[in-house]
Design a protein around this motif. Sequence first.
Motif, short mmCIF file in Angstrom:
data_model
loop_
_atom_site.label_atom_id
_atom_site.label_comp_id
_atom_site.label_asym_id
_atom_site.label_seq_id
_atom_site.Cartn_x
_atom_site.Cartn_y
_atom_site.Cartn_z
N TRP B 157 0.69 -1.18 -0.10
CA TRP B 157 -0.18 -0.11 -0.01
C TRP B 157 0.70 1.12 -0.01
O TRP B 157 0.42 2.30 -0.70
CB TRP B 157 -0.80 -0.14 1.29
CG TRP B 157 -2.15 -0.84 0.96
CD1 TRP B 157 -2.70 -1.95 1.43
CD2 TRP B 157 -3.17 -0.36 0.04
NE1 TRP B 157 -3.82 -2.37 1.24
CE2 TRP B 157 -4.01 -1.49 0.29
CE3 TRP B 157 -3.71 0.63 -0.61
CZ2 TRP B 157 -5.36 -1.42 -0.47
CZ3 TRP B 157 -4.90 1.00 -1.51
CH2 TRP B 157 -5.65 -0.32 -1.07
N PHE B 161 0.62 4.03 -2.81
CA PHE B 161 0.37 5.42 -2.48
C PHE B 161 1.52 6.40 -3.03
O PHE B 161 1.26 7.32 -3.14
CB PHE B 161 -0.04 5.74 -1.02
CG PHE B 161 -1.30 4.89 -0.60
CD1 PHE B 161 -2.34 4.86 -1.54
CD2 PHE B 161 -1.57 4.72 0.79
CE1 PHE B 161 -3.48 4.30 -1.08
CE2 PHE B 161 -2.74 4.22 1.29
CZ PHE B 161 -3.92 4.36 0.07
N GLY B 203 2.90 7.05 6.36
CA GLY B 203 1.96 6.05 6.55
C GLY B 203 2.43 4.80 6.90
O GLY B 203 2.03 3.74 7.58
N ASP B 208 -0.39 2.74 14.47
CA ASP B 208 -1.53 3.24 14.76
C ASP B 208 -1.72 3.67 16.24
O ASP B 208 -2.00 2.58 16.96
CB ASP B 208 -2.77 2.43 14.48
CG ASP B 208 -2.28 1.86 12.91
OD1 ASP B 208 -3.06 2.34 12.16
OD2 ASP B 208 -1.33 1.21 12.97
N LYS B 212 -7.51 1.47 14.17
CA LYS B 212 -7.76 1.69 12.60
C LYS B 212 -8.76 2.69 12.03
O LYS B 212 -8.36 3.59 11.16
CB LYS B 212 -7.65 0.35 11.85
CG LYS B 212 -7.27 0.29 10.12
CD LYS B 212 -7.08 -0.74 9.53
CE LYS B 212 -8.29 -1.60 9.20
NZ LYS B 212 -8.01 -3.01 8.70
N PRO B 214 -11.27 5.60 12.26
CA PRO B 214 -11.33 6.58 13.00
C PRO B 214 -12.80 6.63 13.72
O PRO B 214 -13.54 5.79 13.31
CB PRO B 214 -10.82 7.68 12.29
CG PRO B 214 -11.26 7.14 10.70
CD PRO B 214 -10.83 5.77 11.01
N PRO B 215 -13.05 7.76 14.37
CA PRO B 215 -14.41 7.76 15.02
C PRO B 215 -15.40 7.48 14.11
O PRO B 215 -15.22 8.03 13.17
CB PRO B 215 -14.52 9.12 15.62
CG PRO B 215 -13.31 9.84 15.19
CD PRO B 215 -12.10 8.73 14.76
N VAL B 217 -17.97 8.77 13.38
CA VAL B 217 -18.96 9.90 13.00
C VAL B 217 -19.19 9.79 11.59
O VAL B 217 -18.42 9.13 10.65
CB VAL B 217 -18.35 11.15 13.22
CG1 VAL B 217 -18.13 11.54 14.81
CG2 VAL B 217 -16.93 11.24 12.75
N ALA B 218 -20.23 10.41 11.08
CA ALA B 218 -20.58 10.65 9.68
C ALA B 218 -20.47 9.36 8.92
O ALA B 218 -20.66 8.10 9.36
CB ALA B 218 -19.57 11.51 9.03
N ALA B 219 -20.18 9.46 7.61
CA ALA B 219 -20.41 8.14 6.69
C ALA B 219 -21.72 7.56 6.48
O ALA B 219 -21.97 7.16 5.39
CB ALA B 219 -19.24 7.18 7.15
N ARG B 220 -22.35 7.34 7.75
CA ARG B 220 -23.72 7.05 7.44
C ARG B 220 -24.60 8.44 7.37
O ARG B 220 -24.05 9.32 7.62
CB ARG B 220 -24.29 6.33 8.85
CG ARG B 220 -23.74 5.03 8.76
CD ARG B 220 -24.70 3.98 8.35
NE ARG B 220 -24.19 2.59 8.46
CZ ARG B 220 -23.28 2.31 7.29
NH1 ARG B 220 -23.09 3.06 6.38
NH2 ARG B 220 -22.59 1.01 7.41
N GLU B 221 -25.67 8.60 7.17
CA GLU B 221 -26.43 9.62 7.15
C GLU B 221 -26.30 10.58 8.48
O GLU B 221 -26.10 9.90 9.62
CB GLU B 221 -27.75 9.44 6.76
CG GLU B 221 -28.75 8.08 7.50
CD GLU B 221 -29.13 7.16 6.73
OE1 GLU B 221 -30.02 7.62 5.79
OE2 GLU B 221 -28.54 6.05 6.57
N ALA B 222 -26.70 11.60 8.37
CA ALA B 222 -26.59 12.63 9.73
C ALA B 222 -27.32 12.02 10.87
O ALA B 222 -28.37 11.58 10.44
CB ALA B 222 -27.03 14.11 9.22
#
Lengths: 223, 223
Positions: B157, B161, B203, B208, B212, B214-215, B217-222
């Motif tokens: 990876w 990258f 990287g 870490d 791996k 992160p929190p 949050v988000a990515a799903r709907e608000a």
Amino acid sequence: MATDQTRTAILIAAERLYAERGFSDVTLRDIVAEANVNLAAVNYHFGSKDELIAELFVTRSIALNRERLRELRAAEDAGGGRADIHAILRALVGPILRGCLGPENQRSAVARFMIRASIESVPPIRRIKNKEIDHLRKFAAAMQRALPDSSEVDLFWGLHFALAMAHHTIRESERLTKLSDGQCDLDDVEDVIARVVRGAVLGLTTRDQAAKSPPKVAAREAR
Amino acid sequence: MATDQTRTAILIAAERLYAERGFSDVTLRDIVAEANVNLAAVNYHFGSKDELIAELFVTRSIALNRERLRELRAAEDAGGGRADIHAILRALVGPILRGCLGPENQRSAVARFMIRASIESVPPIRRIKNKEIDHLRKFAAAMQRALPDSSEVDLFWGLHFALAMAHHTIRESERLTKLSDGQCDLDDVEDVIARVVRGAVLGLTTRDQAAKSPPKVAAREAR
DNA sequence: TTGCGTTTCAAACAATTGTATGAAACTATT
DNA sequence: AATAGTTTCATACAATTGTTTGAAACGCAA
């Protein structure tokens, strides 16, 4: 005007073929064959080949940008107005990665078309593409709010590198699979997203403990 | 066979035009016009358009890979057999970046041609490109020696990258300049190389501390 | 049904593409 | 100088491209 079946059949066929084989070697005859419509239908409904491509690109461009912004807003809401840097970058690269990677069957021609479009620079698209910059600025601004101590230049580079990793992963997924003998799992989209985001964030948040330019070895001729 | 002037004139012209405008919209007639030779000369000297492209690509591919390996070996020698990870990645991305960026006048058509070739996948090139994997494996092996504790997957990876950042920077240099209002200096090639290398190395070397993913949050709907 | 606007279709069009031809021009050995 | 081999050239060729055309088919209000 009926249900526009012909029109949409052309759009679908064109997107599929362009996504698969690229703009340069898909002809109008290929498209109408795939769509099962008459050759003249393209010019009748769209005016020209270029306008067909432009319409495709504009539509998809808007949709992708909307999805990105939706996720950005969601992240900002979740963070009480200030989104986490991970979430910001995730909103930037997530939508396109989710559309292009993953198990064969669920990959969308939509996203792959957009990647083609961002690569093979054909005239009708080049003209439109400039507007994407305004879109990226919104992400740059959000990043600035998330990391107020970082220099603006570094933020731009971070944004740029995040897109770099995402796009390159899509374009060269096959090569990476081959190179790693299948060890790199491109079907695990969320893992890929995490790697991309992590890579970009690290570059942004790790203070240089070592001097910016690493040891002066190599780069000049040997010995 | 004289001095092959016609042959080389064609090669130079073709490379210049392909680098500038891409394969798809450069015709044989464009090339012969640029080279000031007769149309039939291409088929006489190369057999076909595809063979001309293939010859160009093979030649340049070999030269680029040789330069990369030269720098890699130099780094290994300097490190007493084991090269520093920075130096390895620098050998990987340095040559192409130096060839493509920098002040206008010193940019080589050579390197830009290679980028085109790696993007617009035309048949004669696709066939050859597979061999590049063997070349990359050498870098992967060197990286493994430099970072014996890292997992193989992570190394692949990282390699991937690094190339991503390098290529994308070349392709989208104009956009990055515009986006940053000129704040990102693409003419300072060594700085660009340092940024790319640093990003990739971070990287690879940063353990870490955070989980791996992160929190959540988000990515799903608000909300 | 009649009539009218829209959509489809087969066919042809002009332009451009890579390639092939055969004669002319050149080079260099005899 | 004569000859044989190579290279150049103008031109032609066949195939493919996006686009246009004009008639046929269709949908539907009157």
